[in-house]
Design a protein around this motif. Structure first.
Motif, mmCIF file in Angstrom:
data_model
loop_
_atom_site.group_PDB
_atom_site.id
_atom_site.type_symbol
_atom_site.label_atom_id
_atom_site.label_comp_id
_atom_site.label_asym_id
_atom_site.label_seq_id
_atom_site.Cartn_x
_atom_site.Cartn_y
_atom_site.Cartn_z
ATOM 1 N N PHE A 102 29.942 45.556 43.697
ATOM 2 C CA PHE A 102 29.857 44.389 42.827
ATOM 3 C C PHE A 102 29.936 43.122 43.669
ATOM 4 C CE2 PHE A 102 31.813 47.811 40.452
ATOM 5 C CZ PHE A 102 31.190 47.767 39.212
ATOM 6 N N ASP A 103 29.276 42.064 43.202
ATOM 7 C CA ASP A 103 29.363 40.752 43.834
ATOM 8 C C ASP A 103 30.633 40.079 43.322
ATOM 9 O OD1 ASP A 103 29.145 38.004 44.445
ATOM 10 O OD2 ASP A 103 26.961 38.088 44.366
ATOM 11 N N ALA A 104 31.541 39.751 44.218
ATOM 12 C CA ALA A 104 32.824 39.151 43.830
ATOM 13 C C ALA A 104 32.664 37.717 43.338
ATOM 14 C CB ALA A 104 33.802 39.183 45.006
ATOM 15 N N THR A 105 31.506 37.091 43.565
ATOM 16 C CA THR A 105 31.302 35.719 43.131
ATOM 17 C C THR A 105 30.668 35.626 41.748
ATOM 18 O OG1 THR A 105 29.127 35.505 44.183
ATOM 19 C CG2 THR A 105 31.065 34.944 45.515
ATOM 20 N N THR A 106 30.024 36.716 41.304
ATOM 21 C CA THR A 106 29.346 36.715 39.997
ATOM 22 C C THR A 106 29.764 37.874 39.104
ATOM 23 O OG1 THR A 106 27.494 38.072 40.749
ATOM 24 C CG2 THR A 106 27.277 35.661 41.006
ATOM 25 N N GLY A 107 30.377 38.903 39.681
ATOM 26 C CA GLY A 107 30.742 40.100 38.930
ATOM 27 C C GLY A 107 29.589 41.069 38.744
ATOM 28 N N GLU A 108 28.393 40.688 39.181
ATOM 29 C CA GLU A 108 27.199 41.513 38.969
ATOM 30 C C GLU A 108 27.220 42.785 39.815
ATOM 31 O OE1 GLU A 108 24.730 40.953 36.659
ATOM 32 O OE2 GLU A 108 26.059 39.344 36.009
ATOM 33 N N VAL A 109 26.583 43.829 39.278
ATOM 34 C CA VAL A 109 26.456 45.105 39.979
ATOM 35 C C VAL A 109 25.445 44.944 41.115
ATOM 36 C CG1 VAL A 109 25.748 47.521 39.771
ATOM 37 C CG2 VAL A 109 26.967 46.413 37.882
ATOM 38 N N LEU A 110 25.838 45.381 42.305
ATOM 39 C CA LEU A 110 24.938 45.378 43.461
ATOM 40 C C LEU A 110 24.439 46.779 43.777
ATOM 41 C CD1 LEU A 110 26.944 42.989 45.831
ATOM 42 C CD2 LEU A 110 25.001 42.412 44.350
ATOM 43 N N ARG A 111 25.243 47.784 43.417
ATOM 44 C CA ARG A 111 24.886 49.178 43.717
ATOM 45 C C ARG A 111 25.423 50.066 42.616
ATOM 46 N NH1 ARG A 111 27.094 52.743 48.721
ATOM 47 N NH2 ARG A 111 25.906 54.605 48.267
ATOM 48 N N LYS A 112 24.578 50.952 42.124
ATOM 49 C CA LYS A 112 24.961 51.898 41.075
ATOM 50 C C LYS A 112 25.818 52.994 41.673
ATOM 51 C CE LYS A 112 20.921 51.061 38.265
ATOM 52 N NZ LYS A 112 19.821 51.627 37.534
ATOM 53 N N PRO A 113 26.546 53.739 40.860
ATOM 54 C CA PRO A 113 26.217 54.124 39.500
ATOM 55 C C PRO A 113 26.641 53.142 38.422
ATOM 56 C CG PRO A 113 28.086 55.417 40.226
ATOM 57 C CD PRO A 113 27.638 54.590 41.404
ATOM 58 N N ALA A 114 27.501 52.168 38.693
ATOM 59 C CA ALA A 114 27.868 51.201 37.654
ATOM 60 C C ALA A 114 26.621 50.438 37.221
ATOM 61 C CB ALA A 114 28.921 50.232 38.171
ATOM 62 N N THR A 115 26.553 50.106 35.939
ATOM 63 C CA THR A 115 25.426 49.334 35.410
ATOM 64 C C THR A 115 25.901 48.082 34.674
ATOM 65 O OG1 THR A 115 25.396 50.658 33.390
ATOM 66 C CG2 THR A 115 23.939 51.369 35.189
ATOM 67 N N VAL A 116 27.194 47.985 34.414
ATOM 68 C CA VAL A 116 27.764 46.864 33.663
ATOM 69 C C VAL A 116 28.557 45.987 34.626
ATOM 70 C CG1 VAL A 116 29.373 46.262 31.806
ATOM 71 C CG2 VAL A 116 27.903 48.281 31.583
ATOM 72 N N PRO A 117 28.369 44.657 34.561
ATOM 73 C CA PRO A 117 29.113 43.763 35.458
ATOM 74 C C PRO A 117 30.619 43.806 35.204
ATOM 75 C CG PRO A 117 27.577 42.514 34.063
ATOM 76 C CD PRO A 117 27.472 43.954 33.665
ATOM 77 N N LEU A 118 31.372 43.303 36.166
ATOM 78 C CA LEU A 118 32.822 43.209 36.024
ATOM 79 C C LEU A 118 33.170 42.188 34.945
ATOM 80 C CD1 LEU A 118 33.854 43.149 39.779
ATOM 81 C CD2 LEU A 118 34.059 45.073 38.183
ATOM 82 N N HIS A 119 34.326 42.390 34.329
ATOM 83 C CA HIS A 119 34.814 41.516 33.270
ATOM 84 C C HIS A 119 35.359 40.225 33.884
ATOM 85 C CE1 HIS A 119 36.607 40.405 29.462
ATOM 86 N NE2 HIS A 119 37.770 40.256 30.063
ATOM 87 N N GLU A 120 34.814 39.073 33.454
ATOM 88 C CA GLU A 120 35.290 37.787 33.962
ATOM 89 C C GLU A 120 36.624 37.429 33.316
ATOM 90 O OE1 GLU A 120 33.772 33.229 34.859
ATOM 91 O OE2 GLU A 120 32.419 34.620 33.840
ATOM 92 N N LEU A 121 37.491 36.813 34.097
ATOM 93 C CA LEU A 121 38.822 36.430 33.636
ATOM 94 C C LEU A 121 39.003 34.924 33.733
ATOM 95 C CD1 LEU A 121 40.854 39.084 35.662
ATOM 96 C CD2 LEU A 121 40.171 39.219 33.265
ATOM 97 N N PRO A 122 39.829 34.361 32.856
ATOM 98 C CA PRO A 122 40.176 32.949 33.005
ATOM 99 C C PRO A 122 40.942 32.757 34.317
ATOM 100 C CG PRO A 122 40.892 33.803 30.866
ATOM 101 C CD PRO A 122 40.445 34.966 31.683
#
Length: 141
Positions: free
Chosen positions: A107-127
């Motif tokens: 995952f990209d720590a700056t956007t939460g987006e998936v960079l490599r599978k098997p995950a397909t859902v981005p990380l949950h953003e937190l306040p």
């Protein structure tokens, strides 16, 4: 009794021998990845000093399952570090790339987006914010 109506000794022994193997297979593919960890802080948590996260960088706070990044303009972003694929806590940050130890999702720590599978859902953003020179994340942060 005919063999079709009752289990033979061989059938019972074969089933007993295969049961542990089947259990290992289901444990290896369980949705929790063998771990349970809260996906987000349930209350605001103080993560560290505001200066710990450099512009363009990220810092992993393993104890709270949070990663915080700072953009070039100084804006903070925070994401849960619980993998969206199998629920494993991510424990490795390589530059700004988070690497899950369970199945290798990245995952990209700056956007939460998936960079490599098997995950397909981005990380949950937190306040996230700062308070008294400290980085704070979680509800009402």
């Amino acid at each position: 009794m005919p063999a079709s109506q009752s289990a033979t000794r061989r059938t019972v022994l074969r089933a007993a021998a295969l049961a542990p193997v089947a259990g290992l297979g289901s444990a290896a593919c369980s949705t929790a990845g063998g771990t349970t960890a809260p996906a987000t802080p349930t209350a605001p948590v103080e993560l560290g000093a505001d200066g710990e996260v450099a512009k363009g960088g990220a810092r992993l706070y393993r104890d709270h399952n949070v990663v915080v990044s700072r953009s070039a303009s100084g804006e903070l972003k925070a994401y849960s570090t619980i993998c969206t694929h199998a629920g494993c806590p991510i424990n490795k940050l390589d530059g700004t790339t988070l690497v899950c130890p369970c199945h290798g999702s990245e995952f990209d720590a700056t956007t939460g987006e998936v960079l490599r599978k098997p995950a397909t859902v981005p990380l949950h953003e937190l306040p996230v914010g700062t308070e008294n020179g400290k980085i704070v994340s979680g509800p009402a942060a």
